[in-house]
Write a protein that holds these residues in place. Sequence first.
Motif, PDB file in Angstrom:
ATOM      1  N   PHE A  39       1.415   2.262 -14.869  1.00  0.00           N
ATOM      2  CA  PHE A  39       2.304   3.373 -15.209  1.00  0.00           C
ATOM      3  C   PHE A  39       3.727   2.885 -15.436  1.00  0.00           C
ATOM      4  CE2 PHE A  39      -0.465   6.595 -12.723  1.00  0.00           C
ATOM      5  CZ  PHE A  39      -1.235   6.789 -13.846  1.00  0.00           C
ATOM      6  N   ASP A  77      -4.647   6.077  -7.738  1.00  0.00           N
ATOM      7  CA  ASP A  77      -3.199   6.030  -7.989  1.00  0.00           C
ATOM      8  C   ASP A  77      -2.610   4.701  -7.568  1.00  0.00           C
ATOM      9  OD1 ASP A  77      -3.003   8.495  -9.106  1.00  0.00           O
ATOM     10  OD2 ASP A  77      -2.527   9.524  -7.232  1.00  0.00           O
ATOM     11  N   GLU A  84      -7.133   7.105 -17.299  1.00  0.00           N
ATOM     12  CA  GLU A  84      -6.922   6.567 -15.957  1.00  0.00           C
ATOM     13  C   GLU A  84      -8.266   6.264 -15.294  1.00  0.00           C
ATOM     14  OE1 GLU A  84      -5.047   9.093 -13.072  1.00  0.00           O
ATOM     15  OE2 GLU A  84      -4.436   7.396 -11.826  1.00  0.00           O
ATOM     16  N   MET A 144      -0.576   2.264 -10.456  1.00  0.00           N
ATOM     17  CA  MET A 144       0.875   2.383 -10.397  1.00  0.00           C
ATOM     18  C   MET A 144       1.634   1.371 -11.260  1.00  0.00           C
ATOM     19  SD  MET A 144       2.784   4.655  -9.301  1.00  0.00           S
ATOM     20  CE  MET A 144       2.000   5.642  -8.030  1.00  0.00           C
ATOM     21  N   ALA A 145       1.269   0.091 -11.208  1.00  0.00           N
ATOM     22  CA  ALA A 145       2.016  -0.903 -11.981  1.00  0.00           C
ATOM     23  C   ALA A 145       1.800  -0.704 -13.477  1.00  0.00           C
ATOM     24  CB  ALA A 145       1.594  -2.313 -11.577  1.00  0.00           C
ATOM     25  N   ILE A 164       0.822  -1.194   0.000  1.00  0.00           N
ATOM     26  CA  ILE A 164       0.000   0.000   0.000  1.00  0.00           C
ATOM     27  C   ILE A 164       0.866   1.258   0.000  1.00  0.00           C
ATOM     28  CG2 ILE A 164      -1.562   1.327   1.484  1.00  0.00           C
ATOM     29  CD1 ILE A 164      -2.841  -0.932  -0.102  1.00  0.00           C
ATOM     30  N   LEU A 165       0.526   2.184  -0.909  1.00  0.00           N
ATOM     31  CA  LEU A 165       1.146   3.507  -0.893  1.00  0.00           C
ATOM     32  C   LEU A 165       0.185   4.378  -0.091  1.00  0.00           C
ATOM     33  CD1 LEU A 165       1.976   3.383  -4.663  1.00  0.00           C
ATOM     34  CD2 LEU A 165       3.645   3.218  -2.823  1.00  0.00           C
ATOM     35  N   LYS A 166       0.422   4.512   1.204  1.00  0.00           N
ATOM     36  CA  LYS A 166      -0.609   4.978   2.122  1.00  0.00           C
ATOM     37  C   LYS A 166      -1.025   6.428   1.901  1.00  0.00           C
ATOM     38  CE  LYS A 166       2.472   6.330   5.925  1.00  0.00           C
ATOM     39  NZ  LYS A 166       3.537   6.674   5.010  1.00  0.00           N
ATOM     40  N   ASP A 167      -0.163   7.245   1.333  1.00  0.00           N
ATOM     41  CA  ASP A 167      -0.524   8.657   1.140  1.00  0.00           C
ATOM     42  C   ASP A 167      -1.210   8.895  -0.196  1.00  0.00           C
ATOM     43  OD1 ASP A 167       0.799   9.619   3.580  1.00  0.00           O
ATOM     44  OD2 ASP A 167       2.606   8.949   2.559  1.00  0.00           O
ATOM     45  N   LEU A 168      -1.282   7.872  -1.023  1.00  0.00           N
ATOM     46  CA  LEU A 168      -1.834   8.062  -2.359  1.00  0.00           C
ATOM     47  C   LEU A 168      -3.292   7.613  -2.424  1.00  0.00           C
ATOM     48  CD1 LEU A 168       1.232   8.353  -2.834  1.00  0.00           C
ATOM     49  CD2 LEU A 168       0.894   7.316  -5.060  1.00  0.00           C
ATOM     50  N   ARG A 209      -4.137  -3.944  -9.608  1.00  0.00           N
ATOM     51  CA  ARG A 209      -2.939  -3.345 -10.150  1.00  0.00           C
ATOM     52  C   ARG A 209      -2.386  -4.129 -11.329  1.00  0.00           C
ATOM     53  NH1 ARG A 209       0.981  -2.264  -5.068  1.00  0.00           N
ATOM     54  NH2 ARG A 209      -0.031  -0.313  -4.547  1.00  0.00           N
TER      55      ARG A 209
END
Lengths: 328, 498
Positions: B356, B349, B370, B353-354, B341-345, B407
């Motif tokens: 991108f 997003d 997107e 991510m993958a 987990i990208l906790k701030d995103l 993802r």
Amino acid sequence: MKNPLAGVDWKRELKNLFVNHNYIFSLILLLIVGRIASDQFITIASLSNLVKSSVFIGIIALGMTLVIISGNIDLSVGSILALSAALGVVAFNNSESVLQMLLVSSAIGAGLGLINGIFVGKARMASFIVTLATMTAYRSITVQLGQGGPLIAENEAYFASLRPIGYGKIFGIPYLVVIFLALTALMWFVMNKTKFGRYVYAVGSNEKAAKLTGIQVNGVKIAIFTIIGLLTGVAAFLYVTRFGSVDVATAGRMFELDVIAAVAIGGTMMSGGRGTIQGTFFGAVIIYSIDAILSAFQVPAFVNDLIKGLLILGAVLLQKVLDRTRDE
Amino acid sequence: MHLEMKNIHKSFGAVRAVVDVSLTVGEAEIHGLLGENGAGKSTLMNVLGGVLRQDSGQILIDGEDHSHLTPIKSARLGIRFIHQELNLVNDLKVFENLFLKNEIVAGGVYLNKKEMIRQSREIFERLGLEIDPTAYVRDLDTSRKQLVEIARALLFDCKLIIMDEPTTALTNDEIENLFGIMRGLKKHGVSSIYISHKMPELFSVCDRYTVLRDGRFVASGEFADINEQQATEMLVGRSIVNDRIDKADCITDETVLEVDGLSCEGYFNDVSFSVRRGEVLAFTGLFGDGRGELAECLFGARQATGGEIRLHGETLDTRSILRVIKSGVSMVPRNRKERSILKDLSVKDNLSMAYFTSAHRGLMIRRGEEARRFEEKRRETNIRVGNPDDPITSLSGGNQQKVVFSRWFGLESEVFILDNPTQGIDVGAKFEIYQLINRIVETGKSVIMFSSEFPEIYKIADRCIVMYKGEINHVFDRDQLNEVDVMYYATGSNRKAG
């Protein structure tokens, strides 16, 4: 009749606005205080003055925002500014070409940033130590270059081509301010509309997870340090257009403190992962509003930094408190 | 020490971790405590160590009531706790760790290092170990660290030692030494509570046993009266046959991924297997079997020290994760919070991510594209989310995990590596994840799943490889799968003691 706004939870909306954009409130508060101190405080001229004095710090702070969001720090920006400004002056005196000077300053800035980036990204060293070391190293090169004394742009050529940039205005707005705004917009675009911007947030948010989605974390770090170097190089160029010379020992000294303070006041989390370019813009302006207000109140210069320090502590404390309410 | 824990209850919110459990350990007795992960063993031991306070129930020590234990009281009574996870300070020396908080001081302030080092040497000699007390803990390997942890408990007078899986990283000789010491302590009247999944060890060193399951007491008795088979059955319970998920047979003969003699020093050794198109291959085992590291090596998140991985017959270059992804391998890592987990995103997003990094061309993000991709995946995996721009942390664990799965969808991945994919999510969400896994293989992809939960392996695996101490111990086909046998091989019961 039904009130169309009846469903809006005003308390919540206001809280969200405050939590996410508290720097705006800080600025408004400061402007009110400034107004009390001096009738002249809120005029177009004085506002534009505020922005103008924050240009050098502000442009570097745009880059520092990326650095801090990615979970790093760059202490060498003051020294990078001095060295790229110094070499820019040398190039200018040789060629009397503004363009050549801009290119040299930018390239030197980017190159010095790249060196930081390679140590942090490739060698995986802590950015604090790397940039602490290069801060002294870059400064030493600059002082050697100028043999301790200032490097001065050729007088005639300076007045002919550089000074008009540093002091010129368009529709009453200084060029410097226009450039600052343009760079702010550019960096906002990078952080919000490009993949690279997402990677910066991802790396600062959770480096391990970022790596496991295929982000090349080391490359992102190198790019970030190169970008802050490049922006510092541009700021160095503007610095020379404004002052006409570079004092090798003092130019840009302690800049890193104001730059980091601007980013912090602008709401960027020091632990990485969160922050905005627009916040940093206001953060930079706020730093100089503080200076302006303090002088309007005729506060003795010695106490100036004490008050600034306290305000920065307050801003970061506010962030912490707000962050806790966000998680509720 | 004679210990009696009577009718202990302990709940965490709505979760009842320990329900009406009693445990009796006699003077000079080595008592084996058995139970699967989450059976309540650790909770019960933490109550005894004074770390947790029971909701109700009584603790009698040598006949006296000590129901209100704290860590300090517990230590004063001579109860020593050797934790499974290492509680050593890497930056201190071995003897400094041994005496941490119990330093020998001269004149109130001055550390008597000589004496501490002397006593450390003594304890290592007793344990038959060659560890330098002045070495830094950082420089010891895992098994040495575990031994230092054990030595710390034995350094001071104790009457009861609690050992929570102390042998996971030890060699056979070291384990034999440890058992020798435990038997020696027994002669001096010291009791032990020994927690382990390894049946041969339990049978060789313990006198009596207590079995817990789902937080409840199951049975207690003498090890002499039972065999390993019976013990395993008590451990897993009889009512373990769960429903399987309906699944079309989509396995083909085509081999997609081949692993040949893969090794990673210190974790696993000479692992070979292959996966066919449309197959769900499961790996299971116990703590310390090298499973997690194997999963990482397959994805390039850790570099193997030997062997080869081939995808469609071609060697997979695992030096860069991005290259592995582009070759057609995806991974859902274990421990979502720490590794996925990208906790701030935002939710969106996190999902993109993958895409991108591996498939998206150009520098700019196209908002419309997107959003369209997000909506498509959201519907496909049934992610329940209000606003895609909300932070990922606003979702429940199950929905977060669905985002992590999504993802990798639409990236033309051939192989999905799933490392503990249902860790920490509720039953309903687990079921949805199983359906997702089925969908993956039905579309002609392959799944390699790493799991410690037998019920889910039973539900979805076509084949199951059981690992023991970094090696493949046994391979089960779908129709041979049952928990008792899997436990038998996971605990190494087919091998010699230890």
